[in-house]
Design an enzyme around this catalytic site. Structure first.
Site, short mmCIF file in Angstrom:
data_model
loop_
_atom_site.label_atom_id
_atom_site.label_comp_id
_atom_site.label_asym_id
_atom_site.label_seq_id
_atom_site.Cartn_x
_atom_site.Cartn_y
_atom_site.Cartn_z
N THR A 75 1.52 1.62 10.68
CA THR A 75 2.28 2.79 10.26
C THR A 75 2.02 3.88 11.28
O THR A 75 1.01 3.85 11.98
CB THR A 75 1.89 3.30 8.85
OG1 THR A 75 0.51 3.59 8.84
CG2 THR A 75 2.24 2.31 7.78
N SER A 76 2.92 4.83 11.34
CA SER A 76 2.81 5.89 12.34
C SER A 76 1.77 6.94 11.97
O SER A 76 1.14 7.52 12.83
CB SER A 76 4.16 6.56 12.55
OG SER A 76 5.08 5.63 13.03
N THR A 77 1.62 7.20 10.68
CA THR A 77 0.71 8.26 10.26
C THR A 77 -0.12 7.80 9.07
O THR A 77 0.24 6.87 8.36
CB THR A 77 1.47 9.53 9.85
OG1 THR A 77 2.27 9.22 8.70
CG2 THR A 77 2.35 10.04 10.96
N GLN B 102 1.46 7.59 5.45
CA GLN B 102 2.33 6.50 5.02
C GLN B 102 1.54 5.38 4.35
O GLN B 102 1.69 4.22 4.65
CB GLN B 102 3.12 5.96 6.22
CG GLN B 102 4.06 6.99 6.82
CD GLN B 102 4.70 6.48 8.10
OE1 GLN B 102 4.13 5.71 8.84
NE2 GLN B 102 5.92 6.93 8.34
#
Length: 183
Positions: A10-12, A15
């Site tokens: 996930t990007s962050t 999430q």
């Protein structure tokens, strides 16, 4: 048959639900070794690198979605070529794509080609929009922040400060410091 290895990203850190969903899907697909990380696709992805090193001939490499694996068509090509040289099958769950089949290989190549085509169209539209804005006097480009700090760069250099420290202090790129100094 080799191991079934999964990769989740996930990007962050916010999430969490998406991350947990990826892990559940990968476990349901039979993944026995999972590499996962919470990093932007443009940042270094050490867990993806570790997964690539871990994979052996006959293994399956499973991801939930294509965008969790590759950040660009070039990145996708690089990853799939590495997997092919290792004799590893790629499976992308949400597309029901499996590169162990001729259809799966074809689909992956088509998807990559379409994504590249879309990117090129987007860049062409962007260039056309910039050209139109320039003609209308609405586009001036990005302000050259580093050149505006050239005198400060030279002064710090004269004071014996190194290029990396100058870049950090002035919040400009190290390459900009070298360009200003002519080295």
């Amino acid at each position: 048959m080799g191991a079934i290895v999964g990769y989740a990203r996930t990007s962050t850190t916010e999430q969490v639900a998406g991350f947990a969903a990826q892990q559940r899907m990968l476990e349901a697909a039979g993944v026995t070794k999972l590499f996962s990380e919470r990093v932007s696709s443009v940042a270094a992805r050490p867990e993806l690198d570790r997964a690539m090193e871990y994979l052996r001939e006959g293994d399956q490499f499973v991801v939930t979605k294509l965008d969790r694996l590759a950040r660009s068509v070039a990145d996708l090509v690089r990853i799939t070529e590495l997997l092919a040289t290792k004799g590893v099958v790629l499976k992308i769950l949400d597309m029901n794509l499996d590169t162990s089949t001729p259809t799966g290989k074809l689909m992956l190549n088509l998807i990559g080609s379409i994504a590249q085509f879309e990117r090129e169209l987007m860049l062409e539209r962007q260039r056309e929009g910039i050209a139109k804005a320039k003609v209308e006097g609405k586009y001036r480009g990005r302000a050259p922040t580093a050149r505006a700090k050239a005198d400060e760069v030279r002064k710090l250099t004269d004071d014996g400060i190194g290029p990396m420290e100058i870049a950090r202090r002035l919040d400009i790129g190290r390459s900009s410091v070298y360009r200003i100094l002519g080295t």
